[in-house]
Write an enzyme that holds these catalytic residues in place. Structure first.
Site, PDB file in Angstrom:
ATOM      1  CD  GLU A 149      -3.333   0.175   2.033  1.00  0.00           C
ATOM      2  OE1 GLU A 149      -4.379  -0.448   1.791  1.00  0.00           O
ATOM      3  OE2 GLU A 149      -3.067   0.610   3.169  1.00  0.00           O
ATOM      4  CG  HIS A 207       7.475 -29.708   0.254  1.00  0.00           C
ATOM      5  ND1 HIS A 207       8.046 -30.869  -0.205  1.00  0.00           N
ATOM      6  CD2 HIS A 207       8.241 -29.290   1.291  1.00  0.00           C
ATOM      7  CE1 HIS A 207       9.107 -31.162   0.539  1.00  0.00           C
ATOM      8  NE2 HIS A 207       9.243 -30.218   1.451  1.00  0.00           N
ATOM      9  CE  LYS A 231     -11.394   3.169   2.380  1.00  0.00           C
ATOM     10  NZ  LYS A 231     -10.695   4.182   3.166  1.00  0.00           N
TER      11      LYS A 231
HETATM   12  O1  PA5 Z   1      -2.905   1.858   5.985  1.00  0.00           O
HETATM   13  C1  PA5 Z   1      -4.012   2.369   5.933  1.00  0.00           C
HETATM   14  O2  PA5 Z   1      -4.190   3.579   6.139  1.00  0.00           O
HETATM   15  C2  PA5 Z   1      -5.255   1.551   5.636  1.00  0.00           C
HETATM   16  O3  PA5 Z   1      -4.955   0.247   5.319  1.00  0.00           O
HETATM   17  C3  PA5 Z   1      -6.181   1.554   6.857  1.00  0.00           C
HETATM   18  O4  PA5 Z   1      -5.532   1.005   7.961  1.00  0.00           O
HETATM   19  C4  PA5 Z   1      -7.472   0.791   6.580  1.00  0.00           C
HETATM   20  O5  PA5 Z   1      -8.102   1.264   5.415  1.00  0.00           O
HETATM   21  C5  PA5 Z   1      -8.438   0.937   7.751  1.00  0.00           C
HETATM   22  O6  PA5 Z   1      -8.703   2.283   8.017  1.00  0.00           O
HETATM   23  P1  PA5 Z   1      -9.419   2.751   9.347  1.00  0.00           P
HETATM   24  O7  PA5 Z   1      -8.485   2.572  10.474  1.00  0.00           O
HETATM   25  O8  PA5 Z   1      -9.771   4.178   9.122  1.00  0.00           O
HETATM   26  O9  PA5 Z   1     -10.645   1.895   9.493  1.00  0.00           O
END
Ligand code: PA5
Length: 465
Positions: free
Chosen positions: A298, A327, A441
Site C-alpha cells: 500500500e 513444497h 470505497k
Molecule cells: O494503511 C491504511 O491507512 C489503511 O490500510 C487503513 O488502515 C485501513 O483502510 C483501515 O482504516 P481505518 O483505520 O480508518 O478503518
C-alpha cells in the site's frame, strides 16, 4: 539492549547471482543519505509520526494499567478493524502467543505450563463474511469478552457494520453494561466513531493524526489489543527504540533499514524484480509477513510520484512460509519468470526444541534424521533453499532475528517501517497515502445508499446497463 536484527544481502550481488544481481556500487550512498534527510524533514515537520511512537511512554503505561485491570475478567479480546487497524494486532498475537490455530494458551489453559492463565485469546474480525463473524460470536462468551473497535478514520464501512453487530450481541447479554466492555481506538479530533465513543462513554485511546494505519502497530492500534492479551508492550517499544538508534543513520553500512530499501529499489528498478517473496522461516512470523505485505504494497504501489508524473511503481509482496511452501511455491520461484527477489526471515533460536527419535535407522530415509533436532532440520532447509536460489541466479537477502520475542518484534516492525519510508523516498512517491483504494470505497457507499454518494450509484448502474 542492543539492536537485535541483522540484514545480509550478499546473495543479491552480481558476484553471487550473476547478471540478475546488482553491484554494491548500485546502492548510491549519496541518494540514500538524501533519502534519510528527506524523510527526517517529514518527521521534523510533524507530517509523519511513526518514528516517535517508541517515546510515547506515558501512553504505553496508561494502556498497560488499563489492560492489567480488565484482563482478569476476560476470556477473549475481539478486535473489530481492518487493514492497518487489524494486521498489527494479529501479527503480534501470532508472534508471541503462537501460530494460529495451535496457540499455546487461552483463558482456561496454562501458558507454558506455568501459572493459571489470565490471558485472553485474540479474535480479529477483519472481514464482513457473515459466516466468519457469526462463527466468531458463537465461540465467544459476551460476558467475558472485551471488544476493541479500531478505525482511524472513524468511518470504515466494514468495521462499523461489524461493530454494530458485535455491539448488539454485547447488549443482548449485558444490557447497559455493554459500555464497560467496548474500547474505541480512533482519531482524537474527528470521525463518527469518536462521536459514538464519547456519547456512550467508552474508554478511548487515540491514533496520532500523523500516524497512518499501516504504520500504527506501535501506537494504541496495536498496543491496546497486545496489552489486553498480556504482551509486554514496554519491551516492544524498547525494541523499536533500539531500531531508531540505527535507522536514522545516513550511512548505509550502519543502517540496515536504509540498506534493505536500497537493495529492494535497485533490484526492482535495475533488474526488474517486480515481486518480493517474503519467505518467513517461522510460523510465529506468519502474521508479521501479512502485516508487512500491506505495508510494502500500500505504501509503494503508486500511480504518480511526488512530482505528479505517472510512474506506476511498487513491488508486489508475496508471503511464503518456510518450509511448507518449499513444497508448494519454490518450484516457481526457482525456475519461473525472473521477476522475483526473495527475502528470508530467519530466527536463530527456536522457542521450543524437539528431538527426532532414532528409529528405523537402518532405512536411509530415516537414518540421517534420528538424533537431530527439528530446529536443526528447519534451519538446514533454509540454508539449502537459500543456496539453491543463489545457484539458480535468483537474488535473495535475509533478515535474522535472534528469537521471536517482544524486543525483536518491536525492532522488526520499526525497521521495516523505516525501510518502507526510505524506499518511498528512493522511488520518489508518497509512501503514506492510499488514493487507489478510495474509488471502490465510494462505489460501495453509492451501492448501499449512503448520503452524498448518489453519483457513484449512478455510475455503477450506467456501467451495468
Ligand atoms: O494503511 C491504511 O491507512 C489503511 O490500510 C487503513 O488502515 C485501513 O483502510 C483501515 O482504516 P481505518 O483505520 O480508518 O478503518
Amino acid at each position: 539492549m542492543a539492536y537485535p536484527l541483522k540484514f545480509t544481502y550478499d546473495n543479491c550481488l552480481d558476484s553471487a547471482v550473476g547478471s540478475e544481481g546488482i553491484a554494491r556500487a548500485d546502492l548510491d550512498a549519496g541518494q540514500c543519505a538524501e533519502a534519510v534527510r528527506a524523510f527526517r524533514g517529514r518527521v521534523d515537520s510533524g507530517a509523519i509520526g511513526f518514528p516517535n511512537l517508541p517515546e510515547e511512554k506515558a501512553t504505553a503505561s496508561a494502556i498497560a494499567e488499563f489492560a492489567n485491570d480488565l484482563r482478569p475478567e476476560l476470556d477473549h479480546v475481539c478486535v473489530v478493524g481492518i487493514g492497518g487497524s487489524a494486521l498489527g494486532a494479529c501479527a503480534l498475537d501470532v508472534a508471541m502467543r503462537g501460530p494460529h490455530p495451535v496457540q499455546l494458551s487461552n483463558a482456561n489453559g496454562k501458558p507454558n505450563g506455568k501459572s493459571r492463565a489470565a490471558r485472553p485469546q485474540l479474535v480479529v474480525l477483519d472481514n464482513v463474511d457473515p459466516g466468519f463473524v457469526a462463527a466468531a460470536l458463537e465461540r465467544m462468551n459476551p460476558k467475558r469478552t472485551a471488544v476493541v473497535v479500531i478505525a482511524k478514520s472513524g468511518s470504515t464501512a466494514e468495521s462499523l457494520a461489524t461493530f454494530l453487530i458485535v455491539r448488539e450481541w454485547l447488549v443482548a447479554a449485558l444490557g447497559k453494561r455493554n459500555r464497560e466492555r467496548i474500547i474505541a481506538v480512533t482519531d482524537p479530533k474527528k470521525g463518527d466513531l469518536l462521536a459514538v465513543a464519547k456519547a456512550e462513554k467508552y474508554p478511548l485511546f487515540f491514533v496520532p493524526p500523523n500516524v497512518g494505519g499501516r504504520f500504527s502497530v506501535l501506537c494504541p492500534v496495536g498496543l491496546v489489543p497486545a496489552a489486553l492479551i498480556g504482551l509486554d508492550i514496554a519491551k516492544l517499544l524498547r525494541g523499536a527504540r533500539d531500531a531508531n538508534a540505527v535507522c536514522w543513520s545516513e550511512k548505509l553500512a550502519q543502517n540496515p533499514a536504509l540498506t534493505a530499501a536500497a537493495v529492494h529499489h535497485a533490484l526492482d528498478t535495475r533488474r526488474r524484480k517486480k515481486i518480493e517473496i517474503v519467505y518467513a522461516y517461522s510460523s510465529y512470523l506468519w502474521g508479521a509477513a501479512f502485516w508487512y505485505r500491506q505495508l510494502w504494497a500500500e505504501s509503494l504501489g503508486k500511480r504518480v510520484n511526488r512530482k505528479g508524473e505517472v510512474v506506476e511503481t511498487g513491488q508486489t509482496p508475496v508471503a511464503a512460509l518456510g518450509v511448507t511452501d518449499q513444497h508448494s511455491q519454490s518450484q516457481l520461484y526457482m525456475e519461473g519468470p525472473r521477476d522475483k527477489m526473495i527475502t528470508f526471515w530467519d530466527v536463530e533460536k527456536q522457542r521450543v526444541e524437539l528431538r527426532i527419535p532414532k528409529e528405523f535407522s537402518k532405512l536411509d530415509s530415516f537414518g540421517y534424521l534420528g538424533g537431530k533436532s527439528l530446529g536443526q532440520l528447519f534451519h538446514a532447509e533454509l540454508v539449502a533453499t537459500e543456496a539453491a536460489f543463489t545457484e539458480a541466479g535468483r537474488p535473495n537477502c535475509r533478515w535474522t532475528l535472534p528469537r521471536v520475542d517482544e524486543h525483536s518484534i518491536g525492532a522488526l516492525f520499526q525497521t521495516l517501517e523505516f525501510q518502507t519510508a526510505f524506499a518511498g523516498e528512493l522511488y520518489g512517491v508518497d509512501a503514506f497515502d492510499q488514493p487507489g483504494v478510495e474509488l471502490s470505497k465510494k462505489l460501495t457507499y453509492g451501492l448501499l445508499g449512503r448520503k452524498g454518494y448518489e453519483e457513484y450509484a449512478k455510475k455503477l448502474k450506467a456501467g451495468a446497463e
